[in-house]
Design a protein around this motif. Structure first.
Motif, PDB file in Angstrom:
ATOM      1  N   PHE A   1       0.834  -1.193   0.000  1.00  0.00           N
ATOM      2  CA  PHE A   1       0.000   0.000   0.000  1.00  0.00           C
ATOM      3  C   PHE A   1       0.877   1.254   0.000  1.00  0.00           C
ATOM      4  N   ASP A   2       0.406   2.292  -0.660  1.00  0.00           N
ATOM      5  CA  ASP A   2       0.982   3.644  -0.621  1.00  0.00           C
ATOM      6  C   ASP A   2       2.325   3.783  -1.329  1.00  0.00           C
ATOM      7  N   ASP A   3       2.937   2.690  -1.754  1.00  0.00           N
ATOM      8  CA  ASP A   3       4.196   2.762  -2.497  1.00  0.00           C
ATOM      9  C   ASP A   3       3.927   2.438  -3.963  1.00  0.00           C
ATOM     10  N   VAL A   4       4.365   3.325  -4.850  1.00  0.00           N
ATOM     11  CA  VAL A   4       4.181   3.128  -6.283  1.00  0.00           C
ATOM     12  C   VAL A   4       5.555   2.903  -6.906  1.00  0.00           C
ATOM     13  N   ALA A   5       5.701   1.814  -7.631  1.00  0.00           N
ATOM     14  CA  ALA A   5       6.999   1.373  -8.135  1.00  0.00           C
ATOM     15  C   ALA A   5       7.551   2.322  -9.197  1.00  0.00           C
ATOM     16  N   PRO A   6       8.884   2.390  -9.324  1.00  0.00           N
ATOM     17  CA  PRO A   6       9.492   3.173 -10.406  1.00  0.00           C
ATOM     18  C   PRO A   6       8.968   2.710 -11.762  1.00  0.00           C
ATOM     19  N   GLY A   7       8.719   3.661 -12.646  1.00  0.00           N
ATOM     20  CA  GLY A   7       8.256   3.331 -13.984  1.00  0.00           C
ATOM     21  C   GLY A   7       6.794   2.956 -14.086  1.00  0.00           C
ATOM     22  N   TYR A   8       6.016   3.139 -13.012  1.00  0.00           N
ATOM     23  CA  TYR A   8       4.602   2.736 -13.042  1.00  0.00           C
ATOM     24  C   TYR A   8       3.815   3.571 -14.041  1.00  0.00           C
ATOM     25  N   ARG A   9       2.997   2.889 -14.815  1.00  0.00           N
ATOM     26  CA  ARG A   9       2.101   3.547 -15.766  1.00  0.00           C
ATOM     27  C   ARG A   9       0.694   3.010 -15.535  1.00  0.00           C
ATOM     28  N   GLY A  10      -0.206   3.872 -15.071  1.00  0.00           N
ATOM     29  CA  GLY A  10      -1.562   3.396 -14.857  1.00  0.00           C
ATOM     30  C   GLY A  10      -2.336   4.238 -13.868  1.00  0.00           C
ATOM     31  N   PRO A  11      -3.549   3.779 -13.540  1.00  0.00           N
ATOM     32  CA  PRO A  11      -4.423   4.527 -12.632  1.00  0.00           C
ATOM     33  C   PRO A  11      -4.020   4.326 -11.175  1.00  0.00           C
ATOM     34  N   LEU A  12      -4.590   5.162 -10.317  1.00  0.00           N
ATOM     35  CA  LEU A  12      -4.407   5.063  -8.875  1.00  0.00           C
ATOM     36  C   LEU A  12      -5.775   4.917  -8.220  1.00  0.00           C
ATOM     37  N   TYR A  13      -5.824   4.149  -7.138  1.00  0.00           N
ATOM     38  CA  TYR A  13      -7.064   3.914  -6.406  1.00  0.00           C
ATOM     39  C   TYR A  13      -6.817   4.191  -4.932  1.00  0.00           C
ATOM     40  N   LEU A  14      -7.850   4.684  -4.264  1.00  0.00           N
ATOM     41  CA  LEU A  14      -7.726   5.007  -2.849  1.00  0.00           C
ATOM     42  C   LEU A  14      -8.694   4.167  -2.033  1.00  0.00           C
ATOM     43  N   GLU A  15      -8.147   3.400  -1.094  1.00  0.00           N
ATOM     44  CA  GLU A  15      -8.988   2.714  -0.118  1.00  0.00           C
ATOM     45  C   GLU A  15      -9.297   3.692   1.006  1.00  0.00           C
ATOM     46  N   VAL A  16     -10.565   3.785   1.383  1.00  0.00           N
ATOM     47  CA  VAL A  16     -11.011   4.726   2.414  1.00  0.00           C
ATOM     48  C   VAL A  16     -11.820   3.971   3.459  1.00  0.00           C
ATOM     49  N   VAL A  17     -11.419   4.120   4.724  1.00  0.00           N
ATOM     50  CA  VAL A  17     -12.179   3.560   5.842  1.00  0.00           C
ATOM     51  C   VAL A  17     -12.280   4.644   6.908  1.00  0.00           C
ATOM     52  N   SER A  18     -13.489   5.102   7.179  1.00  0.00           N
ATOM     53  CA  SER A  18     -13.687   6.078   8.251  1.00  0.00           C
ATOM     54  C   SER A  18     -13.929   5.312   9.546  1.00  0.00           C
ATOM     55  N   ARG A  19     -13.023   5.466  10.499  1.00  0.00           N
ATOM     56  CA  ARG A  19     -13.056   4.640  11.704  1.00  0.00           C
ATOM     57  C   ARG A  19     -13.980   5.190  12.786  1.00  0.00           C
ATOM     58  N   SER A  20     -14.115   6.509  12.881  1.00  0.00           N
ATOM     59  CA  SER A  20     -14.868   7.108  13.989  1.00  0.00           C
ATOM     60  C   SER A  20     -16.167   7.773  13.574  1.00  0.00           C
ATOM     61  N   PHE A  21     -16.219   8.337  12.365  1.00  0.00           N
ATOM     62  CA  PHE A  21     -17.367   9.143  11.970  1.00  0.00           C
ATOM     63  C   PHE A  21     -17.964   8.640  10.656  1.00  0.00           C
ATOM     64  N   THR A  22     -19.278   8.813  10.511  1.00  0.00           N
ATOM     65  CA  THR A  22     -19.914   8.660   9.210  1.00  0.00           C
ATOM     66  C   THR A  22     -19.629   9.932   8.422  1.00  0.00           C
ATOM     67  N   ILE A  23     -19.128   9.793   7.194  1.00  0.00           N
ATOM     68  CA  ILE A  23     -18.640  10.960   6.458  1.00  0.00           C
ATOM     69  C   ILE A  23     -19.362  11.115   5.121  1.00  0.00           C
ATOM     70  N   ARG A  24     -19.342  12.347   4.631  1.00  0.00           N
ATOM     71  CA  ARG A  24     -19.834  12.642   3.289  1.00  0.00           C
ATOM     72  C   ARG A  24     -18.664  13.128   2.449  1.00  0.00           C
ATOM     73  N   VAL A  25     -18.516  12.574   1.242  1.00  0.00           N
ATOM     74  CA  VAL A  25     -17.453  12.984   0.327  1.00  0.00           C
ATOM     75  C   VAL A  25     -18.058  13.210  -1.048  1.00  0.00           C
ATOM     76  N   GLU A  26     -17.300  13.835  -1.932  1.00  0.00           N
ATOM     77  CA  GLU A  26     -17.770  14.035  -3.299  1.00  0.00           C
ATOM     78  C   GLU A  26     -16.585  14.081  -4.252  1.00  0.00           C
ATOM     79  N   THR A  27     -16.874  13.917  -5.530  1.00  0.00           N
ATOM     80  CA  THR A  27     -15.849  13.957  -6.567  1.00  0.00           C
ATOM     81  C   THR A  27     -15.057  15.261  -6.488  1.00  0.00           C
ATOM     82  N   GLY A  28     -13.741  15.140  -6.591  1.00  0.00           N
ATOM     83  CA  GLY A  28     -12.889  16.319  -6.655  1.00  0.00           C
ATOM     84  C   GLY A  28     -12.243  16.725  -5.353  1.00  0.00           C
ATOM     85  N   ILE A  29     -12.752  16.234  -4.202  1.00  0.00           N
ATOM     86  CA  ILE A  29     -12.087  16.595  -2.951  1.00  0.00           C
ATOM     87  C   ILE A  29     -10.873  15.690  -2.758  1.00  0.00           C
ATOM     88  N   SER A  30      -9.966  16.128  -1.912  1.00  0.00           N
ATOM     89  CA  SER A  30      -8.720  15.392  -1.701  1.00  0.00           C
ATOM     90  C   SER A  30      -8.643  14.870  -0.275  1.00  0.00           C
TER      91      SER A  30
END
Length: 315
Positions: free
Chosen positions: A131-160
């Protein structure tokens, strides 16, 4: 793919990240905004869907899309915002993708604002084994695993929720190099004064301790409330902290008992200063020193806690 003519080893600062975007090493169907560029990292933005997962996974020899078919339990549309439930893993394709030369690798970490609300994030890439390490020469998409441990959250496209660093060659200091740098330009302070070198605790990095003195009311930190209100991560300065946090008071002897599996915000006894031409990372506490994760968010930008004026006291 073009080769980025980086002049020296280390973590790429913002001017080189801008060159990486302009040359297509980092790309997106949506323009990368100026607000995404930090002093030594790039904020990555959420895409249009969040896939519910039955468990976390790494793709191994396959692509993430191939593995996702085995673990997906439906998806939610993020374009108009969506709610992510507590303790449920989600996988979100990011808007940015990489086309790295063999001379560059990447490292991801949650943003500090994400870690402070106990939202656990980590990047996975095609055919990745960590996880979190991207190899030298990588070509492709990135995906984010998200787990909210304490709160129910609202997110939307474009936030970081996380950020990415590009690294050329060797960027990590040895313990002796850290101690030498502290002697030249102090990194840790206590009581407004640099910590003497003989008191510096260095073992795979610098150690920080907790400040348990507390304020006049005896408050030493805050604990995440159970069954709190919805936390909307797409807006800023719109929440009352009291809706999400309750104070933690010290016991006699300047100590506090922390409950397992609960999330706390506590102060360090030391102040930190990162010189402008260096960067740093906060890592999880060594499990041999106690079952405790100290922080989800890891990046200290160049110049964190630094002042152009003397005396230096850190932050």
């Amino acid at each position: 793919m073009s080769e980025l003519a980086v002049p020296s080893e280390g973590i790429l600062p913002t001017q080189w990240l801008r060159k990486a975007v302009s040359q297509g090493l980092i790309s997106s169907d949506r323009t990368v905004p100026d607000s995404s560029f930090q002093p030594a990292s790039l904020d990555l933005r959420l895409g249009e869907r969040a896939y519910r997962l039955r468990c976390s996974f790494l793709p191994g020899p396959k692509t993430v899309a191939e593995r996702l078919k085995e673990y997906e339990m439906g998806h939610v549309d993020l374009r108009d915002g969506a709610i992510l439930e507590r303790n449920r893993p989600y996988l979100i394709p990011l808007l940015e993708r990489l086309d790295l030369p063999e001379s560059l690798r990447a490292k991801a970490n949650p943003r500090s604002s994400t870690g402070r609300v106990d939202v656990f994030t980590r990047v996975i890439s095609d055919r990745g084994f960590t996880f979190d390490d991207v190899a030298p020469g990588y070509r492709g998409p990135l995906y984010l695993e998200v787990v909210s441990r304490s709160f129910t959250i609202r997110v939307e496209t474009g936030i970081s929720l996380n950020q990415l660093r590009l690294i050329h060659g060797t960027a990590r200091f040895t313990d002796s190099e850290i101690a030498e740098l502290h002697g030249q330009t102090p990194l840790l302070f206590k009581g407004g004064k640099p910590i003497p070198e003989k008191e510096l605790v260095v073992s795979g990095g610098l150690f920080l301790s907790l400040d348990m003195r507390g304020d006049p009311e005896g408050t030493v930190g805050y604990q995440a409330r159970k069954n709190s209100r919805l936390l909307d991560l797409s807006v800023e300065y719109a929440h009352d902290p009291a809706d999400f946090w309750e104070p933690v008071n010290k016991e006699e002897g300047d100590r506090a008992v922390l409950e397992p599996e609960e999330f706390y915000l506590l102060l360090s006894q030391e102040s930190v200063r990162i010189p402008p031409n260096y960067a740093a990372e906060m890592t999880a506490y060594d499990p041999t020193s106690g079952e405790l994760r100290t922080h989800y968010a890891g990046f200290f930008d160049p110049g964190f806690g630094h002042s152009e004026h003397e005396p230096q006291v850190g932050s």
